[in-house]
Design an enzyme around this catalytic site. Structure first.
Site, short mmCIF file in Angstrom:
data_model
loop_
_atom_site.label_atom_id
_atom_site.label_comp_id
_atom_site.label_asym_id
_atom_site.label_seq_id
_atom_site.Cartn_x
_atom_site.Cartn_y
_atom_site.Cartn_z
N HIS A 1 0.96 -1.09 -0.02
CA HIS A 1 0.08 0.02 -0.02
C HIS A 1 1.07 1.32 -0.06
O HIS A 1 2.02 1.07 0.53
CB HIS A 1 -0.77 0.18 1.08
CG HIS A 1 -1.95 0.92 1.26
ND1 HIS A 1 -2.16 2.19 1.28
CD2 HIS A 1 -3.40 0.68 0.66
CE1 HIS A 1 -3.36 2.80 1.19
NE2 HIS A 1 -4.11 1.86 0.61
N ASP B 1 -7.88 -5.53 -0.04
CA ASP B 1 -8.33 -6.43 -1.07
C ASP B 1 -8.06 -7.72 -0.75
O ASP B 1 -8.29 -8.77 -1.71
CB ASP B 1 -7.71 -5.95 -2.46
CG ASP B 1 -8.55 -4.60 -2.82
OD1 ASP B 1 -7.62 -3.52 -3.19
OD2 ASP B 1 -9.61 -4.58 -2.81
C1 SDX Z 1 -6.34 -0.41 -3.11
O1 SDX Z 1 -4.49 4.30 -2.26
C2 SDX Z 1 -5.23 3.48 -1.64
O2 SDX Z 1 -5.97 3.99 -0.34
C3 SDX Z 1 -5.90 2.40 -2.25
C4 SDX Z 1 -6.89 1.62 -1.35
C5 SDX Z 1 -8.35 2.45 -1.34
O3 SDX Z 1 -8.92 1.98 -0.35
O4 SDX Z 1 -8.47 3.11 -2.07
O5 SDX Z 1 -6.30 1.34 -0.09
C6 SDX Z 1 -7.38 0.26 -2.42
O6 SDX Z 1 -6.20 0.07 -4.21
C7 SDX Z 1 -5.33 -1.17 -2.34
C8 SDX Z 1 -4.21 -1.66 -3.13
C9 SDX Z 1 -4.64 -2.86 -3.88
N1 SDX Z 1 -3.68 -3.25 -4.87
C10 SDX Z 1 -2.86 -4.39 -4.68
O7 SDX Z 1 -3.11 -5.43 -4.02
C11 SDX Z 1 -1.99 -4.65 -6.06
C12 SDX Z 1 -0.54 -5.25 -5.45
N2 SDX Z 1 0.07 -3.96 -4.55
C13 SDX Z 1 1.08 -3.15 -5.39
O8 SDX Z 1 0.82 -3.06 -7.04
C14 SDX Z 1 1.35 -1.96 -4.63
O9 SDX Z 1 1.65 -2.46 -3.42
C15 SDX Z 1 0.47 -0.88 -4.70
C16 SDX Z 1 0.32 -0.26 -6.11
C17 SDX Z 1 -0.66 -1.12 -3.77
C18 SDX Z 1 1.36 0.23 -4.07
O10 SDX Z 1 2.31 0.51 -4.90
P1 SDX Z 1 3.44 1.61 -4.49
O11 SDX Z 1 3.16 2.50 -3.36
O12 SDX Z 1 3.72 2.45 -5.84
O13 SDX Z 1 4.55 0.69 -4.15
P2 SDX Z 1 5.80 0.19 -5.07
O14 SDX Z 1 5.39 -0.46 -6.47
O15 SDX Z 1 6.77 1.49 -5.25
O16 SDX Z 1 6.44 -0.77 -4.38
C19 SDX Z 1 7.61 -0.53 -3.24
C20 SDX Z 1 8.51 -2.10 -3.61
C21 SDX Z 1 8.82 -2.23 -5.07
O17 SDX Z 1 10.06 -3.11 -4.83
P3 SDX Z 1 11.48 -2.57 -5.47
O18 SDX Z 1 11.03 -2.10 -6.85
O19 SDX Z 1 11.83 -1.36 -4.59
O20 SDX Z 1 12.26 -3.85 -5.40
O21 SDX Z 1 7.73 -2.91 -3.12
C22 SDX Z 1 7.40 -3.91 -4.00
C23 SDX Z 1 7.71 -3.15 -5.45
O22 SDX Z 1 8.13 -3.95 -6.43
N3 SDX Z 1 5.90 -4.11 -4.11
C24 SDX Z 1 5.66 -5.40 -4.36
C25 SDX Z 1 3.95 -5.48 -3.79
N4 SDX Z 1 3.88 -4.06 -3.66
C26 SDX Z 1 5.05 -3.30 -3.66
N5 SDX Z 1 6.18 -6.56 -4.52
C27 SDX Z 1 5.19 -7.76 -4.81
N6 SDX Z 1 4.09 -7.67 -4.44
C28 SDX Z 1 3.28 -6.62 -4.03
N7 SDX Z 1 2.16 -6.47 -3.99
#
Ligand code: SDX
Length: 393
Positions: free
Chosen positions: A271, A328
Site C-alpha cells: 500500500h 483487497d
Molecule cells: C487499494 O490508495 C489507496 O488508499 C488504495 C486503496 C483504497 O482504499 O482506495 O487502499 C485500495 O487500491 C489497495 C491496493 C490494491 N492493490 C494491490 O493489492 C496490488 C498489489 N500491490 C502493489 O501493486 C502495490 O503495493 C501498490 C500499487 C498497492 C502500491 O504501490 P506503490 O506504493 O507504488 O509501491 P511500489 O510499487 O513502489 O513498491 C515498493 C516496493 C517495490 O519493490 P522494489 O522495486 O523497491 O524492489 O515494493 C514492491 C515493489 O516491487 N511491491 C511489491 C508489491 N507491492 C509493492 N512486490 C510484490 N507484491 C506486491 N504486492
C-alpha cells in the site's frame, strides 16, 4: 492546483491535499472517517449511516437518517430507457465498464438538475447515485448471466434490495439471508472512503473542471477498475486459484514474486500509505471466518490465503518493503462465499466507495480556492529542431 490537491510532477506520492473527511496514519495502521475509528463504525454503524457521516460530516439523528434513507429509497428505479441501455452490451462484458457507462449516462436523464453549485441538484444527484448504483450493478450481473432483471423492492433496505435484485428470480420468492446482508453492509462501510487514493483523486480532478457528479463518479469507477487499485480484489482470487492449480505450493509462488518473474505481484499486499497492517484487512480477515462458517461454506482458498500471508510476513523481502495485506486481500473470499462471481468483486468495491467519492467531490466543489486541476510537467524531451522533408529522413 484544484484547491485541495497540488500535484508535484513525477512524484506521485507527494500530492498534498487538505481534507476534513478521512484520516489515515499509515505507520500506525489507523483509519478514521470524520474522526470515528473504522473498527467502531464497522461494529456499530450501517452503510447508509456511514454514508451520511462522510457526506454531511456528522452522525445523523434518527430523523435525519430516516429522511436520508427515504430519499434514497425513492430513487432506486432506473428510467426504462436506461434499463434498455444494457441490451447494447455483449453478455460477456466485464461489469465495471458497464457500470461506468451507465453512471455517465445517468446525466442524460437529469440534464435540468446537474448544476454542481446548486445544493438542490447536488443533493438530488447524491440520492440518485446512492440509490441507483446498486440497481445498475445488479442489472450488469443479470445481463452477464442472461437472467431477467428484477425491479427494486422498496420495502427492503439498500443492501437487501441489492442482494435480491442480484440473486433473486422473478419466478420464485427470494429471502435475503440477514447474515449475508450484515456482512455485505459491513464490507461497504470498510470501503466507503480512503482519502486521496487513485479513484478519489480522479473524481476530484474531473470534478475540478466543473463536470457534473455523475461524470466525475464515472471516471472514478474507471480508475478503480485497474488491477493495482480496486481491481486487486479480483486479481487476488485469480492469484489464489493459480497457486491452487499449480499444486498449492505457496513458497514456490513467493519465490516468483521475489524474483519479479513476469511482473508477478503478491496481489492484495502492499500500500502506498499503509506501512503496517491495513486496519480494514484485519477486520475483513476476522469476519471472513465468521461469514464462511455462517454460510456453511469452507474454502480451501482461504487456507491458501492464510498460509500465503504467514509466509510473506515472515519473509525479509516483504518485511523490508513493509508489505502487508491490504483491504483487497481477504474481501474476495467473502464475496465468493456470498455467491458473487469474481468479476463482480470490484463492482462491490465501487458501491462501497461511492459515498466517499461524493463526499470528496462535494468538499472539492465547495472549496472557494478550488481551481481546475492542471498538473504541470518536467519537460525532458528533444530540444528545438527544424522540420526534415520525408525524402531526407
Ligand atoms: C487499494 O490508495 C489507496 O488508499 C488504495 C486503496 C483504497 O482504499 O482506495 O487502499 C485500495 O487500491 C489497495 C491496493 C490494491 N492493490 C494491490 O493489492 C496490488 C498489489 N500491490 C502493489 O501493486 C502495490 O503495493 C501498490 C500499487 C498497492 C502500491 O504501490 P506503490 O506504493 O507504488 O509501491 P511500489 O510499487 O513502489 O513498491 C515498493 C516496493 C517495490 O519493490 P522494489 O522495486 O523497491 O524492489 O515494493 C514492491 C515493489 O516491487 N511491491 C511489491 C508489491 N507491492 C509493492 N512486490 C510484490 N507484491 C506486491 N504486492
Amino acid at each position: 492546483s484544484t484547491g485541495l490537491v497540488t500535484y508535484d510532477p513525477g512524484f506521485a506520492n507527494t500530492a498534498s491535499c487538505s481534507s476534513e473527511i478521512t484520516y489515515i496514519d499509515g505507520d500506525a495502521g489507523i483509519l478514521r472517517y470524520r474522526g470515528y475509528p473504522i473498527d467502531q463504525l464497522a461494529e456499530h454503524s450501517t452503510f447508509l449511516e456511514t454514508s451520511y457521516l462522510l457526506i454531511h460530516g456528522e452522525l445523523p439523528t434518527t430523523d435525519q437518517l430516516a429522511s436520508f434513507e427515504n430519499n434514497i429509497r425513492r430513487h432506486t428505479l432506473l428510467h426504462e430507457d436506461l434499463k434498455n441501455f444494457f441490451d447494447g452490451f455483449p453478455s460477456d462484458a466485464h461489469p465495471m465498464p458497464v457500470l461506468s457507462s451507465a453512471v455517465s449516462a445517468l446525466s442524460t436523464f437529469y440534464q435540468d438538475s446537474l448544476d454542481p453549485f446548486s445544493q438542490h441538484d447536488v443533493e438530488l444527484s447524491t440520492y440518485r447515485l446512492l440509490a441507483k448504483l446498486p440497481t445498475i450493478a445488479a442489472y450488469a450481473y443479470k445481463k452477464s448471466v442472461g437472467q431477467p432483471f428484477l425491479y427494486p423492492d422498496n420495502s427492503l433496505g439498500l443492501v437487501e434490495n441489492f442482494l435480491r435484485m442480484t440473486f433473486g428470480f422473478p419466478a420464485e420468492p427470494y429471502e435475503v439471508d440477514p447474515t449475508l446482508a450484515k456482512a455485505l453492509d459491513r464490507l461497504f462501510i470498510l470501503h466507503a472512503d480512503h482519502e486521496q487514493n487513485c479513484s478519489t483523486s480522479t473524481v476530484r480532478l474531473v470534478g475540478s473542471s466543473q463536470a457534473n457528479l455523475f461524470a466525475s463518479v464515472s471516471a472514478g469507477i474507471n480508475a478503480l477498475f485497474g488491477p493495482l487499485h480496486g481491481g486487486a480484489n479480483q486479481s487476488v482470487l485469480e492469484m489464489l486459484e493459480g497457486i491452487r492449480a499449480a499444486g498449492g505450493d505457496v513458497g514456490e509462488f513467493v519465490t516468483k514474486v521475489k524474483n519479479k518473474e513476469a511482473g508477478v505481484k503478491l496481489m492484495g499486499f502492499g500500500h502506498r500509505v499503509y506501512k503496517n497492517y491495513d486496519p480494514r484487512a484485519a477486520i475483513v480477515k476476522k469476519s471472513a471466518d465468521e461469514v464462511l462458517e455462517a454460510l456453511g461454506k469452507r474454502d480451501d482458498l482461504l487456507d491458501i490465503a492464510i498460509e500465503l500471508e504467514q509466509h510473506a510476513l515472515a519473509d525479509d523481502y516483504f518485511v523490508e518493503r513493509k508489505l502487508y495485506p491490504n483491504v483487497d486481500f481477504y474481501t474476495g473470499l467473502i464475496y465468493r462465499a456470498m455467491g458473487f462471481p469474481t468479476r463482480m468483486f470490484t463492482v462491490l468495491f465501487a458501491i462501497g466507495r461511492l459515498p466517499g467519492w461524493i463526499a470528496q467531490w462535494n468538499e472539492m466543489i465547495n472549496d472557494k480556492s478550488t481551481r481546475i486541476g492542471r498538473p504541470r510537467q518536467l519537460y525532458i524531451g528533444a530540444g528545438e529542431r527544424d522540420y526534415v522533408e520525408v525524402e531526407k529522413r
